[in-house]
Structures are given as structure tokens and as C-alpha cells.
Design a protein around this motif. Structure first.
Motif, PDB file in Angstrom:
ATOM      1  N   LYS A  20       0.819  -1.208   0.000  1.00 21.50           N
ATOM      2  CA  LYS A  20       0.000   0.000   0.000  1.00 21.50           C
ATOM      3  C   LYS A  20       0.855   1.261   0.000  1.00 21.50           C
ATOM      4  O   LYS A  20       0.399   2.316  -0.406  1.00 21.50           O
ATOM      5  CB  LYS A  20      -0.919  -0.013   1.222  1.00 21.50           C
ATOM      6  CG  LYS A  20      -1.944  -1.139   1.201  1.00 21.50           C
ATOM      7  CD  LYS A  20      -2.815  -1.128   2.440  1.00 21.50           C
ATOM      8  CE  LYS A  20      -3.815  -2.283   2.406  1.00 21.50           C
ATOM      9  NZ  LYS A  20      -4.670  -2.317   3.626  1.00 21.50           N
TER      10      LYS A  20
ATOM     11  N   ARG B 226      -0.526   1.561  -6.646  1.00 22.29           N
ATOM     12  CA  ARG B 226      -1.625   1.654  -5.676  1.00 22.29           C
ATOM     13  C   ARG B 226      -1.654   3.020  -4.991  1.00 22.29           C
ATOM     14  O   ARG B 226      -2.731   3.502  -4.609  1.00 22.29           O
ATOM     15  CB  ARG B 226      -1.495   0.539  -4.632  1.00 22.29           C
ATOM     16  CG  ARG B 226      -1.776  -0.839  -5.190  1.00 22.29           C
ATOM     17  CD  ARG B 226      -1.693  -1.926  -4.134  1.00 22.29           C
ATOM     18  NE  ARG B 226      -2.855  -1.920  -3.257  1.00 22.29           N
ATOM     19  CZ  ARG B 226      -3.054  -2.813  -2.297  1.00 22.29           C
ATOM     20  NH1 ARG B 226      -2.155  -3.768  -2.093  1.00 22.29           N
ATOM     21  NH2 ARG B 226      -4.136  -2.767  -1.543  1.00 22.29           N
TER      22      ARG B 226
ATOM     23  N   ARG C  18      -5.216   5.761  -5.473  1.00 21.59           N
ATOM     24  CA  ARG C  18      -6.025   6.424  -4.437  1.00 21.59           C
ATOM     25  C   ARG C  18      -6.686   7.695  -4.954  1.00 21.59           C
ATOM     26  O   ARG C  18      -7.744   8.098  -4.478  1.00 21.59           O
ATOM     27  CB  ARG C  18      -5.147   6.771  -3.232  1.00 21.59           C
ATOM     28  CG  ARG C  18      -4.598   5.547  -2.500  1.00 21.59           C
ATOM     29  CD  ARG C  18      -3.686   5.990  -1.381  1.00 21.59           C
ATOM     30  NE  ARG C  18      -2.994   4.855  -0.766  1.00 21.59           N
ATOM     31  CZ  ARG C  18      -2.050   4.974   0.154  1.00 21.59           C
ATOM     32  NH1 ARG C  18      -1.688   6.202   0.567  1.00 21.59           N
ATOM     33  NH2 ARG C  18      -1.484   3.909   0.661  1.00 21.59           N
TER      34      ARG C  18
ATOM     35  N   THR D 255      -6.373  -4.296  -7.855  1.00 19.80           N
ATOM     36  CA  THR D 255      -4.995  -4.748  -7.643  1.00 19.80           C
ATOM     37  C   THR D 255      -4.732  -6.044  -8.388  1.00 19.80           C
ATOM     38  O   THR D 255      -3.680  -6.222  -9.013  1.00 19.80           O
ATOM     39  CB  THR D 255      -4.720  -4.948  -6.140  1.00 19.80           C
ATOM     40  OG1 THR D 255      -4.987  -3.731  -5.451  1.00 19.80           O
ATOM     41  CG2 THR D 255      -3.279  -5.349  -5.914  1.00 19.80           C
TER      42      THR D 255
END
Length: 246
Positions: A32, A167, A171, A185
Motif C-alpha cells: 500500500k 496503488r 487512491r 490490484t
């Protein structure tokens, strides 16, 4: 040349994540943020670089059939291959414990960010897979085993680093609600896997002619195939005429 081919093949074609889907748990959970991905990826490189050569030595001089011949001829028939998993995992767990101590000592913030996934490297299937692939592919020398360990670690590092960077950008993207999180993902991972596999044609060397065989052009190959097809048709026509005449 063998070292270079193994290095690039292990990173791009036989990538632990995109080719064999090993280490997916930590790949998805710790990707992340780029900072945590870099830390875990570096730890994986170190562990693979150390454990694969060590396990190669264990395999060569202890585990495989006849490996104990160095102790004497009476031990030549011993086969301790059934201990491979136990000894490989013991070596991996030792190295992971060392990495955990070093990270906790010199980077407490990274240690806290990685959380449970740092000690879980010991049971990461990508780490054990590196040693098992080394054993099954019968890598011949210690240098090649070290090369394979480092390159496999770099391949896993690139995979988790790339998905972490993507990733972070996602966002701020307008991803459809059903695909948010692991859905998008997995889709990106599949596309990245296709991209990595595309290196196969450049690195396998299939286009090179074998030793003692002259290189042929595409036109020569096509001409040869056409001649063979014509000959087959002529033989079929002769056989048909013989049957009709009878």
C-alpha cells in the motif's frame, strides 16, 4: 553468458509473483506504501541471497542421493532428501530472525510498518520456493545458486515496488466501486504479469541456430516448407492413382 541469462530470466520471465504466484500474501498486504514495499523487498532479496546458496550446499553435500560420499564410501548409498523441507525452512527461519533483529535495531519505524509480515518471511512461499526451484532445476554451482537467489529476490522486489507505486496513484483515481481495493490490484497484477512475460522472446535465445547449423532466413524456411508440402501432395496423388488402377 549463463550467469547473465539466469539473472534476467529469474527477474522477468520466471518472476516469483507473476510466473508462479508465490509470496502473494505479503505482496498484496504490504504494497500500500512504497516505503514499506522497499523495506520488505530489500529483506526478501537479502534472505534469498543467503538462503539459496546455503541450501544449495546442504543439498549438494548432505541431502541428495550419494551426497555423503565425502564422509566415506560406506555412506555413498544414503539419501537424506526427505529432510529437505525441514533443513531448508530451518535455514530460512534463522536468516529471517537475523533480518528482524537488524531492522528492529536500525529502523524501528520500518519494523513497526512491516508488522507481522517481517517475521512471516520465514514461511513466505517465495523464499522456500527459491530453494526448491534451485533444487529441482539442478543449478550446478554455488555461484549460480547465489545468482539465482539474488535475481529471484530482485524480481520479487520489482513486483512489490511497482504495485505499491501504482496503488499510491490509484487512491486519487476514480475506480469503480466494485473494483476498489483488491479487485483493481488483481487486474493490475495480471496486466503486469503479461508485460513481464513478454520478455520471454528476447531472453530465451530460441531464435539462435544450434551449433554446427547455419542460420536460415524466413524465406528459406518458408520455401522448404512449401517444397515438403508439394512432395507430400505428389506422394498422396501417386498413392491414390495406384489404388484407383487396382
Amino acid at each position: 553468458m549463463e550467469h547473465l541469462e539466469l539473472f534476467f530470466k529469474s527477474i522477468f520471465i520466471d518472476n516469483m509473483v507473476f510466473a508462479t504466484f508465490l509470496g502473494m500474501c505479503s505482496y498484496l498486504a504490504v504494497s500500500k506504501k512504497v516505503t514499506t514495499a522497499v523495506g520488505l523487498g530489500a529483506a526478501v532479496i537479502f534472505v534469498l541471497a543467503v538462503t539459496v546458496p546455503l541450501n544449495w550446499l546442504l543439498d549438494q553435500y548432505l541431502l541428495r542421493d550419494g551426497a555423503l560420499v565425502w564422509l566415506g564410501s560406506e555412506y555413498a548409498d544414503y539419501d537424506l532428501g526427505f529432510l529437505s523441507f525441514i533443513l531448508f525452512i530451518a535455514t530460512i527461519a534463522t536468516m529471517v530472525q537475523l533480518v528482524e533483529i537488524v531492522v528492529e535495531k536500525f529502523s524501528p519505524s520500518l519494523y513497526n510498518s512491516l508488522g507481522i509480515f517481517l517475521p512471516l518471511i520465514a514461511v513466505n512461499c517465495a523464499i522456500l520456493g527459491g530453494s526448491l526451484f534451485m533444487q529441482s532445476r539442478e543449478i550446478g554451482t554455488l555461484a549460480l545458486a547465489f545468482n539465482y537467489g539474488v535475481s529471484s529476490g530482485i524480481g520479487w522486489f520489482l513486483a512489490i515496488l511497482a504495485i505499491a507505486a501504482i496503488r499510491e496513484k490509484i487512491r486519487y483515481s476514480n475506480v469503480p466501486a466494485p473494483l476498489r481495493g483488491l479487485g483493481i490490484t488483481f487486474i493490475i497484477t495480471g496486466l503486469m504479469g503479461i508485460g513481464f512475460q513478454s520478455f520471454g522472446g528476447m531472453l530465451t535465445g530460441d531464435n539462435e541456430a544450434p551449433e554446427g547449423v547455419e542460420n536460415t532466413t524466413v524465406e528459406q524456411i518458408e520455401e522448404k516448407e512449401i517444397k515438403e508440402e508439394i512432395e507430400e501432395q505428389e506422394e498422396a496423388a501417386v498413392s491414390y492413382n495406384q489404388v484407383v488402377n487396382k
